[in-house]
Design a protein around this motif. Structure first.
Motif, mmCIF file in Angstrom:
data_model
loop_
_atom_site.group_PDB
_atom_site.id
_atom_site.type_symbol
_atom_site.label_atom_id
_atom_site.label_comp_id
_atom_site.label_asym_id
_atom_site.label_seq_id
_atom_site.Cartn_x
_atom_site.Cartn_y
_atom_site.Cartn_z
ATOM 1 N N VAL A 1 -41.068 -48.732 -6.751
ATOM 2 C CA VAL A 1 -41.454 -50.092 -6.356
ATOM 3 C C VAL A 1 -40.718 -51.132 -7.196
ATOM 4 C CG1 VAL A 1 -43.389 -51.715 -6.323
ATOM 5 C CG2 VAL A 1 -43.709 -49.392 -5.471
ATOM 6 N N GLY B 1 -47.122 -52.299 -6.872
ATOM 7 C CA GLY B 1 -46.719 -53.464 -6.087
ATOM 8 C C GLY B 1 -47.423 -54.733 -6.530
ATOM 9 N N PRO C 1 -40.084 -48.722 0.152
ATOM 10 C CA PRO C 1 -40.314 -50.064 -0.421
ATOM 11 C C PRO C 1 -39.064 -50.937 -0.404
ATOM 12 C CG PRO C 1 -41.399 -48.408 -1.771
ATOM 13 C CD PRO C 1 -40.573 -47.670 -0.770
ATOM 14 N N THR D 1 -38.845 -54.364 1.706
ATOM 15 C CA THR D 1 -38.552 -55.579 0.939
ATOM 16 C C THR D 1 -37.325 -56.294 1.484
ATOM 17 O OG1 THR D 1 -39.495 -54.580 -1.061
ATOM 18 C CG2 THR D 1 -38.062 -56.475 -1.362
ATOM 19 N N THR E 1 -43.340 -56.738 -2.954
ATOM 20 C CA THR E 1 -43.592 -55.365 -3.344
ATOM 21 C C THR E 1 -45.074 -54.996 -3.205
ATOM 22 O OG1 THR E 1 -43.722 -56.134 -5.644
ATOM 23 C CG2 THR E 1 -41.624 -55.203 -4.906
ATOM 24 N N GLY F 1 -46.499 -51.968 -0.956
ATOM 25 C CA GLY F 1 -47.418 -50.989 -1.518
ATOM 26 C C GLY F 1 -48.654 -50.811 -0.662
#
Length: 535
Positions: A34, A158, A288, A292, A299, A303
């Protein structure tokens, strides 16, 4: 147990100390993935350097776990647990304070050594402290706690990354780890008086072989697959792995009894667990970055989305245990690999802006399959060999899983950047700016979760078209990689089903043999069970 031990004091405190320490291990893995986009944005490092944040940790975790068990038996389980916890906490602090990618990568690699020591010695401490039904309950709490850490690790990391920055992802394990070190003084000491040496040759040849293989995979897109560096790395890998095989076959008490791999059922289960982690762990690492970059999610949001993938792994081991009353374990093992194959293939519906309901099905299918695997694969692997070799089988199976996880993360990252670059092809030739005519550079930053920066590098009038080209190529590359992952899992499913059907008569261990498992082997088996939840 052939071991010397001090009286166990404060059993509840001992249990809390061990499970708290091992709760940090999955959070450290998923947290690093992450944090990768934030690290890349701060340090402007290469893709390979970013991937070592995860791979360095996994590599040393896998390579030193069996050696850590030997250390714990010889020098004391509490001592190794204390040292491992201190190393893990200190290296997590160094990661949080890192001023550059090299320091961060090195700190993560050493943290993996500490993590291996914590897991193996902590499990042995529990096995030595508790007995009978209390031991079963202790390991149930242990496994559930580690599963919770793995399931909610992406979400916790996250939140920390979004609110406090990526350094907080490593600072949390450092703070909690310091508390574990303080509590570790209450643990009882125990050791195996028959353990007289550590298999250094086996440890370093295995570690070197894995390290050079992963280095070649990660650096291949940058240096070229036929570069001198890559060719040399492959040669060194083959030589070191050959040396590892020679060393282990000549040992009186080998770290890994490779003759177990000649047993078809055990070997097929090793393939099954490698396929399972290959279809699951890379998703935790690379999704992730995709969410993103392409969807512009924080993040924390990424998550939360991954909870659909990880939460089933918490409760499905218990469900799988209950299903064993009616379904043969060989069928559940087959399902544990088949469901991720179907789920990863289904996940190719993933596209920019897709809603959570559209991916809930494939996420849940993968998570359910992995949860079943956590509940049955370790037991099946140990039952596939003679009871007297249960401890060795558990250790080898666990090492195969961790080593397979490290290699799978490296292979997936390499395939992802390569397929993205190939799909970009010459489509960037019409754009000016930093990434015009540079598909390899754009593929690398996309796989680090960065898209806004490259988009801003082109003139405003061309940004919409540039973004569309980048997003389509990245998504197409991810789909290609998912099909490869699904195919590998499907092939493993067929192998496990065929081998399982041919060895049905030998699948069950007679009850009278099971009760003769030495406690030391039982402890090693127990040590492997919670590790399944970490991957």
């Amino acid at each position: 147990m052939k071991a010397t031990s001090a009286p166990a004091r404060h059993p509840a405190v001992i249990l809390v100390t061990v499970v708290l320490a091992c709760l940090l291990l999955p959070i450290s893995l998923t947290g690093a993935s992450v944090a990768m986009p934030g690290v890349a944005a701060d340090f402007h490092n290469s893709l390979a350097s970013n991937q070592w944040i995860v791979n360095g940790y996994d590599l040393t975790f896998a390579s030193f776990m069996l050696a850590s068990g030997a250390f714990a038996d010889r020098f004391g389980r509490r001592r190794v647990f204390l040292v491992g916890s201190a190393v893990f906490a200190f290296c997590s602090l160094l990661s949080a304070l890192a001023g550059g990618i090299l320091m961060l990568d090195l700190a993560r690699a050493v943290a993996g050594i500490g993590a291996g020591a914590v897991l193996t010695s902590g499990s042995a401490v529990l096995a030595n402290t508790f007995d009978g039904p209390a031991r079963a309950r202790a390991f149930a709490v242990f496994g559930t706690t580690v599963g919770i850490g793995q399931a909610f690790g992406p979400f916790v990391s996250g939140v920390l990354s979004t609110t406090l920055g990526w350094r907080a992802v490593f600072l949390l394990p450092a703070i909690v780890g310091a508390g574990v070190v303080a509590l570790a003084t209450l643990l009882p000491e125990s050791r195996d008086p028959e353990s007289t040496r550590v298999d250094w040759a086996g440890t370093f040849t295995l570690t070197g072989a894995l390290a050079t293989l992963i280095a070649a995979l990660l650096e291949g897109p940058q240096w070229g697959w036929a570069s001198a560096f890559n060719l040399a790395a492959y040669v060194v890998c083959v030589l070191l792995f050959t040396a590892f095989v020679v060393v282990e076959t000549r040992q009186r008490r080998p770290m890994a009894d490779l003759s177990l791999l000649r047993q078809p059922r055990f070997a097929s289960l090793c393939v099954a667990t490698v396929a399972m982690v290959a279809g699951f762990t890379p998703l935790l690492v690379y999704l992730p970055s995709y969410l993103t970059a392409v969807n512009g999610q924080t993040t924390m949001h990424a998550g939360v989305d991954l909870l659909m993938l990880t939460v089933p792994t918490v409760f499905m081991p218990l469900v799988a245990g209950a299903l064993l009353r009616w379904i043969e374990i060989r069928h559940l093992v087959t399902v544990s690999v088949g469901l991720p194959a179907l789920g990863v293939a289904w996940l190719t519906v993933l596209h920019p802006g897709i809603g959570n309901w559209a991916v809930l099905g494939p996420y849940a299918l993968i998570g359910i399959g992995v949860g079943i695997a956590f509940g049955v694969q370790d037991g099946a692997a140990v039952s596939a060999v003679h009871p007297d070799r249960a401890g060795m089988a558990a250790g080898m199976f666990n090492t195969m899983r961790l080593g397979g996880e490290a290699v799978a993360i490296a292979v997936t990252g390499t395939l992802l950047v390569t397929t993205t670059r190939m799909r970009l092809g010459g489509s960037l030739d019409g754009f000016t700016g930093t990434y015009g005519h540079r598909p390899a550079a754009l593929a690398a930053v996309l796989n680090q979760g960065q898209l806004d920066g490259p988009v801003r590098s082109v003139p405003p009038s061309a940004r919409g078209a540039f973004r569309q080209v980048a997003v389509d190529s990245y998504t197409g590359g991810l789909h290609t990689v998912m099909w490869v992952m699904a195919g590998f899992c499907a092939a493993a499913t067929v192998l496990v089903a065929v081998v399982g059907s041919r060895t049905r008569e030998q699948a069950a261990v007679p009850a009278e043999a099971a009760v003769r498992i030495p406690e030391s082997a039982e402890a090693a088996q127990a040590a492997a069970l919670p590790e399944a939840a970490r991957t």
